[in-house]
Scaffold this motif. Structure first.
Motif, mmCIF file in Angstrom:
data_model
loop_
_atom_site.group_PDB
_atom_site.id
_atom_site.type_symbol
_atom_site.label_atom_id
_atom_site.label_comp_id
_atom_site.label_asym_id
_atom_site.label_seq_id
_atom_site.Cartn_x
_atom_site.Cartn_y
_atom_site.Cartn_z
ATOM 1 N N LEU A 147 0.840 -1.199 0.000
ATOM 2 C CA LEU A 147 0.000 0.000 0.000
ATOM 3 C C LEU A 147 0.874 1.247 0.000
ATOM 4 O O LEU A 147 1.969 1.263 0.553
ATOM 5 N N SER A 148 0.376 2.307 -0.617
ATOM 6 C CA SER A 148 1.176 3.516 -0.789
ATOM 7 C C SER A 148 1.062 4.487 0.378
ATOM 8 O O SER A 148 1.785 5.477 0.421
ATOM 9 N N SER A 149 0.185 4.225 1.337
ATOM 10 C CA SER A 149 0.045 5.101 2.497
ATOM 11 C C SER A 149 -0.482 4.318 3.679
ATOM 12 O O SER A 149 -1.189 3.318 3.511
ATOM 13 N N VAL A 150 -0.138 4.776 4.884
ATOM 14 C CA VAL A 150 -0.695 4.134 6.072
ATOM 15 C C VAL A 150 -2.139 4.587 6.268
ATOM 16 O O VAL A 150 -2.938 3.887 6.894
ATOM 17 N N SER A 206 -6.534 13.450 3.241
ATOM 18 C CA SER A 206 -5.328 14.278 3.262
ATOM 19 C C SER A 206 -4.078 13.412 3.354
ATOM 20 O O SER A 206 -3.075 13.664 2.676
ATOM 21 N N GLY A 207 -4.133 12.381 4.193
ATOM 22 C CA GLY A 207 -2.982 11.495 4.352
ATOM 23 C C GLY A 207 -2.657 10.737 3.082
ATOM 24 O O GLY A 207 -1.492 10.655 2.670
ATOM 25 N N ALA A 212 0.773 11.288 0.770
ATOM 26 C CA ALA A 212 1.690 10.159 0.585
ATOM 27 C C ALA A 212 1.867 9.792 -0.884
ATOM 28 O O ALA A 212 2.905 9.268 -1.272
ATOM 29 N N THR A 213 0.854 10.071 -1.709
ATOM 30 C CA THR A 213 0.906 9.697 -3.126
ATOM 31 C C THR A 213 1.203 10.881 -4.036
ATOM 32 O O THR A 213 1.107 10.745 -5.263
ATOM 33 N N ASP A 214 1.553 12.024 -3.442
ATOM 34 C CA ASP A 214 1.810 13.237 -4.240
ATOM 35 C C ASP A 214 0.603 13.550 -5.120
ATOM 36 O O ASP A 214 0.695 13.675 -6.333
ATOM 37 N N GLN A 241 -0.219 11.171 -8.069
ATOM 38 C CA GLN A 241 0.600 11.195 -9.283
ATOM 39 C C GLN A 241 1.900 10.408 -9.125
ATOM 40 O O GLN A 241 2.634 10.232 -10.091
ATOM 41 N N ASN A 242 2.186 9.932 -7.913
ATOM 42 C CA ASN A 242 3.361 9.095 -7.715
ATOM 43 C C ASN A 242 3.130 7.741 -8.403
ATOM 44 O O ASN A 242 2.077 7.126 -8.222
ATOM 45 N N PRO A 243 4.083 7.284 -9.203
ATOM 46 C CA PRO A 243 3.878 6.013 -9.914
ATOM 47 C C PRO A 243 3.680 4.812 -8.992
ATOM 48 O O PRO A 243 3.187 3.777 -9.430
ATOM 49 N N ARG A 244 4.054 4.940 -7.714
ATOM 50 C CA ARG A 244 3.876 3.831 -6.772
ATOM 51 C C ARG A 244 2.504 3.864 -6.085
ATOM 52 O O ARG A 244 2.226 3.057 -5.210
ATOM 53 N N THR A 245 1.652 4.790 -6.496
ATOM 54 C CA THR A 245 0.313 4.868 -5.912
ATOM 55 C C THR A 245 -0.434 3.561 -6.144
ATOM 56 O O THR A 245 -0.540 3.086 -7.279
#
Length: 301
Positions: free
Chosen positions: A183-186, A211-212, A216-218, A221-225
């Motif tokens: 997962l890309s964010s907690v 918001s979190g 975490a994913t910019d 737009q972060n490719p790891r989203t």
């Protein structure tokens, strides 16, 4: 939706059904993702009727100041313990300790020896003793050492620790471990947990989580989203979530829709199209086009 560890989920449900005193801890200097996730869980548990305390060893930074519930974060767990111990360094320089009662206060008087006291106020420790929380959720924290004095091994020895994180370097501590590295964010981990537990997600909790995830994913737009980030964002927006930090997430989605599509809707003109257009321009020749023409030459040598 990603299936959460069913055994871990059942254990958490059982713990929450049997315990009303819950604590949440976040490691030092947390970012928006970690703090938003912790506060969302705090808000949801409060609404379920639990007595919840939330602690972080460092003061909140400006970046997280707009998150809902940030004023509830303390530097130590709330405690209803009956005893408070005050500890002074024992260096042989204290002659006598006594106390007085004045104006509703108890004053502890430490009388110095002949050489005076070798310590100051910063060396004095205050510690409550008694029962700690029954259950503690540790959010977005790779190591127990990141919790500083918030996590006291002695006072929390009978506490069930639930470790929730998405970081690669998480050490896997705790009685229940939910570390989802894919997962890309907690925040999306907490969103899945809250949903799986059937806890309420109001606008405030949903806004914190959105918001979190976005941070975490910019803004996605972060490719790891991860796909879960989008799924949880959609669910949270249905709950009425609005970004509490940075840009409005709806503006991000609008910007994506307005971008030039990868496949253009109007194909470029082919060369033959250009020739056809040229022929079209010559479809109406001058009136004398078919009239006899007289060409004059020159015989000059």
């Amino acid at each position: 939706m990603v299936d959460m560890d069913s055994q871990a989920l059942e254990k958490i449900k059982e713990l929450l059904s049997k315990n009303d005193k819950i604590s949440i801890a976040i490691g030092k200097n947390p970012g928006i993702d970690e703090m938003a996730a912790a506060l969302a869980l705090y808000l949801s548990l409060i609404q379920s009727g639990k007595s919840v305390s939330i602690a972080c060893p460092t003061e909140p930074i400006v970046e997280v100041s707009s998150l809902v519930g940030i004023d509830k974060v303390k530097t130590a767990f709330d405690s209803n313990a009956s005893d408070l111990r005050v500890s002074f360094p024992d260096r042989g320089d204290i002659e006598k300790i006594s106390y007085t009662r004045e104006d509703g206060f108890i004053n502890i008087i430490v009388k110095a020896g002949e050489q005076g006291l070798s310590f100051d106020e910063r060396d004095i420790e205050f510690k409550r003793s008694g029962a700690g929380p029954s259950v503690v959720f540790i959010i977005g924290t790779p190591r127990l050492s990141d919790l500083g004095k918030v996590f006291d091994v002695e006072s929390l020895k009978d506490t069930t620790v639930i470790n929730i994180d998405n970081k690669e370097n998480n050490q896997g501590f705790g009685d229940i471990v939910l570390v989802s590295k894919e997962l890309s964010s907690v925040s999306e981990s907490i969103a899945v947990l809250i949903s799986s537990l059937g806890l309420n997600v109001d606008i405030d909790a949903a806004s914190n989580l959105l918001s979190g995830i976005s941070k975490a994913t910019d803004n996605f737009q972060n490719p790891r989203t991860s796909p879960m980030a989008f799924e949880m964002a959609a669910m949270l927006m249905k709950k009425g979530a609005r970004r509490t930090t940075g840009k409005d997430i709806r503006k991000t989605f609008d910007a994506i829709e307005e971008r030039t599509p990868f496949f253009p809707t109007t194909l470029p003109k082919k060369p033959e199209d250009q020739r056809e257009k040229k022929r079209d321009r010559n479809d109406n020749p001058p009136d004398d086009w078919l009239a006899p023409k007289i060409y004059k030459g020159s015989t000059a040598i």
